[in-house]
Design a protein around this motif. Sequence first.
Motif, short mmCIF file in Angstrom:
data_model
loop_
_atom_site.label_atom_id
_atom_site.label_comp_id
_atom_site.label_asym_id
_atom_site.label_seq_id
_atom_site.Cartn_x
_atom_site.Cartn_y
_atom_site.Cartn_z
N PHE A 1 10.32 7.82 4.10
CA PHE A 1 10.55 6.68 3.21
C PHE A 1 10.46 5.34 3.91
CE2 PHE A 1 12.43 10.19 0.77
CZ PHE A 1 11.67 10.05 -0.38
N ASN A 2 10.73 5.33 5.22
CA ASN A 2 10.57 4.06 5.94
C ASN A 2 9.13 3.81 6.36
OD1 ASN A 2 13.20 3.47 5.54
ND2 ASN A 2 13.89 4.06 7.59
N CYS A 3 8.21 4.68 5.99
CA CYS A 3 6.79 4.50 6.30
C CYS A 3 5.99 4.10 5.08
CB CYS A 3 6.18 5.81 6.81
SG CYS A 3 6.98 6.43 8.28
N ILE A 4 6.64 4.03 3.92
CA ILE A 4 5.86 3.77 2.71
C ILE A 4 6.16 2.37 2.18
CG2 ILE A 4 5.80 6.19 2.08
CD1 ILE A 4 7.87 5.55 -0.13
N THR A 5 5.17 1.83 1.51
CA THR A 5 5.39 0.56 0.85
C THR A 5 4.48 0.48 -0.36
OG1 THR A 5 5.33 -1.84 1.07
CG2 THR A 5 3.74 -0.61 2.39
N VAL A 6 5.04 0.05 -1.46
CA VAL A 6 4.21 -0.23 -2.63
C VAL A 6 3.98 -1.73 -2.70
CG1 VAL A 6 4.14 -0.20 -5.17
CG2 VAL A 6 4.86 1.83 -3.91
N ASP A 7 5.03 -2.49 -2.56
CA ASP A 7 4.87 -3.94 -2.64
C ASP A 7 5.76 -4.69 -1.65
OD1 ASP A 7 7.31 -3.51 -3.82
OD2 ASP A 7 6.57 -3.82 -5.84
N GLY A 8 6.32 -3.97 -0.68
CA GLY A 8 7.08 -4.64 0.36
C GLY A 8 8.50 -5.00 -0.05
N ASP A 9 8.86 -4.72 -1.30
CA ASP A 9 10.20 -5.09 -1.73
C ASP A 9 11.18 -3.93 -1.53
OD1 ASP A 9 11.04 -7.72 -2.70
OD2 ASP A 9 9.19 -7.60 -3.85
N THR A 10 12.38 -4.25 -1.15
CA THR A 10 13.45 -3.28 -0.94
C THR A 10 14.48 -3.51 -2.01
OG1 THR A 10 13.08 -3.47 1.44
CG2 THR A 10 15.14 -2.45 0.74
#
Lengths: 395, 395
Positions: B207-216
């Motif tokens: 999960f720390n390797c994925i990004t859809v839009d950079g928002d947390t």
Amino acid sequence: MQGFKTAAAACGMRYRGRPDLALIMVDSEAGGTAAGVFTTNRFTAAPVELCKNHLESPSIRAILINAGIANACTGEEGYRRALEMARAAGEAMKAPAGSVLVASTGVIGMQVDPEPVRREMRGLVESARPDRWDEVARAIMTTDTVPKMSSATVEIGGRRVTVGGVAKGSGMIAPNMATLLAFVCTDAAVERRVLDHWLRSGAERSFNCITVDGDTSTNDSLIALASGAAGNPVLADVAGPESVLFGQALEAVLVDLAKKVVIDGEGATKFIEIEIVGAPDERSAKTVALTVANSPLVKTAFFGEDANWGRIVCAAGRAGVDLNPDRVALYFDGLCVFREGTPVPGAEVEERAASAFRRKDIKVRLDLGMGTASFVAYTCDFSYDYVKINASYRS
Amino acid sequence: MQGFKTAAAACGMRYRGRPDLALIMVDSEAGGTAAGVFTTNRFTAAPVELCKNHLESPSIRAILINAGIANACTGEEGYRRALEMARAAGEAMKAPAGSVLVASTGVIGMQVDPEPVRREMRGLVESARPDRWDEVARAIMTTDTVPKMSSATVEIGGRRVTVGGVAKGSGMIAPNMATLLAFVCTDAAVERRVLDHWLRSGAERSFNCITVDGDTSTNDSLIALASGAAGNPVLADVAGPESVLFGQALEAVLVDLAKKVVIDGEGATKFIEIEIVGAPDERSAKTVALTVANSPLVKTAFFGEDANWGRIVCAAGRAGVDLNPDRVALYFDGLCVFREGTPVPGAEVEERAASAFRRKDIKVRLDLGMGTASFVAYTCDFSYDYVKINASYRS
């Protein structure tokens, strides 16, 4: 503005049937003083390297700009060709190649062809005239939809001094079209060190405050060139009152140009000011401002005219600054919509927030409640057209 | 998977006519061991705060999840309501409220209503059955278009041990819908400290390797719960070979769930693997990978099927890592398209790169030529639909 001549031509290096080559000349053999601020991208285009080297020269005679090919990621051959462009201008002007700066914007990874530049050079120098800045502003455009110009005047030592500039955007980088280029000229007589100081501090408050998509191009260049033709006593003391006046005029032009770049951002339909106040220090304020300004969720909400305070506070919350959510307050056009960790309730608040978001210019203020530092970022929304322009650029 | 029962129901807190409430129970009064990894956003939702507190308890009996309202930015009242949800579950199960974890996803800034939860609670507990994970996966969806499940089995001490999980995406945050929630259960007997270790290291590689839009998001939660019902000798030594086997199974499930979240990213049409190799250290590799993976210009190029190496190297160049452009090499599906500071020439290269970009899965490898560290990020493209979903979400 005294002491400059400019010209533009269609050299046909990549575009057809439009001016794509511009020359800004100091109209005196003595040349002018110059300063530059360049991209921090590790992939630096050849003309940026050339400018950094040529700015070592005490006197600069001209800036030559081409649009269509960025001469970035082109290896040593790219530098050689950028130098050939400078030589062609130098020969036509009877000036050393080392006194010519070069800027390029356009496709990355393609070599510029110095031949059409050489062919147009004599005509360009001969046709150069004062006060043709609009031609320069047009010739340097890529995905820009409007030419961008600005100017300011100020009285220094009894002389009227003008600062004027042109810029192009409109994504920060593309494939690879669009780079930020800005050229600010002045007839002030100003020592290089003083010009350099005000250019750097002005850039911090203008071009370093804007973002269209968070990308920094290989070619981003901001160059200032001073002819000295206004005849004012040379500005030699950075801290002197006349130097400060000059710095303010320069900053005003830079801020105006920077805003024009954002307004003409790729696909932009809104102009958004993100003001962070109450920050512990300016660095934190800037980090939060740019995290909010670059958030795709925030930017699509602006496009959708959705007064979405949740996305804004959440973007602020992930910026890496040690916020206390209970102390944060958020305002849309002066209306408080969030404070003490929760939204301000009420249909009226929601109604007024929605109405603020229907305007073309939107002011967002986020008070971190931690200190006294502040920062303002300028950005635009993310629209279907942003995706369209950037998904289909090369086809 | 032994030792669990699950159930889902439509409580109608915000959605109508669809399950929006899920319960995962350890089917024994002794409860299970649990561990959690939560959002780093400074605006933390009330259920996240509750989970952090309840994880202090040595034994966890259940996880209660609602979709529709995130209970984020809701102040102390939000915490009180999250606690009421835990109490309702505890009462129905005859377990302490402190042994119940709560997770919420949905609109930020709205209070959850514990009343419909209380009303459904007894039915939920009574209807709970083993092996109904698909119902849980469906009930926790927001903008997700498909339920997300994964499982793996491994033999430990002669016993078959299962690790299974459910997750939801699909933007990192929204208005405020979509948060990353993942619940991974196992029938392994495992000490909390060992479970915690493998959950954290597994999260780093998933999960720390994925990004859809950079928002947390305010609500991002990854929770592991172990029933111990498989009857294996308790895993008590992190470094032991059986612990490592278990850790690998857990990581496999986490990576699979994480990839499913990306593939179902808002508006996504492509699944993209960004592998950085040759980095001086893993931190630099991760920084470059996520900068490239989050660049809107890179993501729109993927959507446009434009094999735009320029945008990728430029995003890498602005990541803040001290790259040497001449040592960087870029590969699309194993094909070198850029090296030694320039693109690899040839129509054949361009043709093959274009063909790689027409596939649904695209592998990008960037060799920084500096060291031996690596990092892989997973992302998706930026499409018209991303803008559409996020510009019009609340309307």
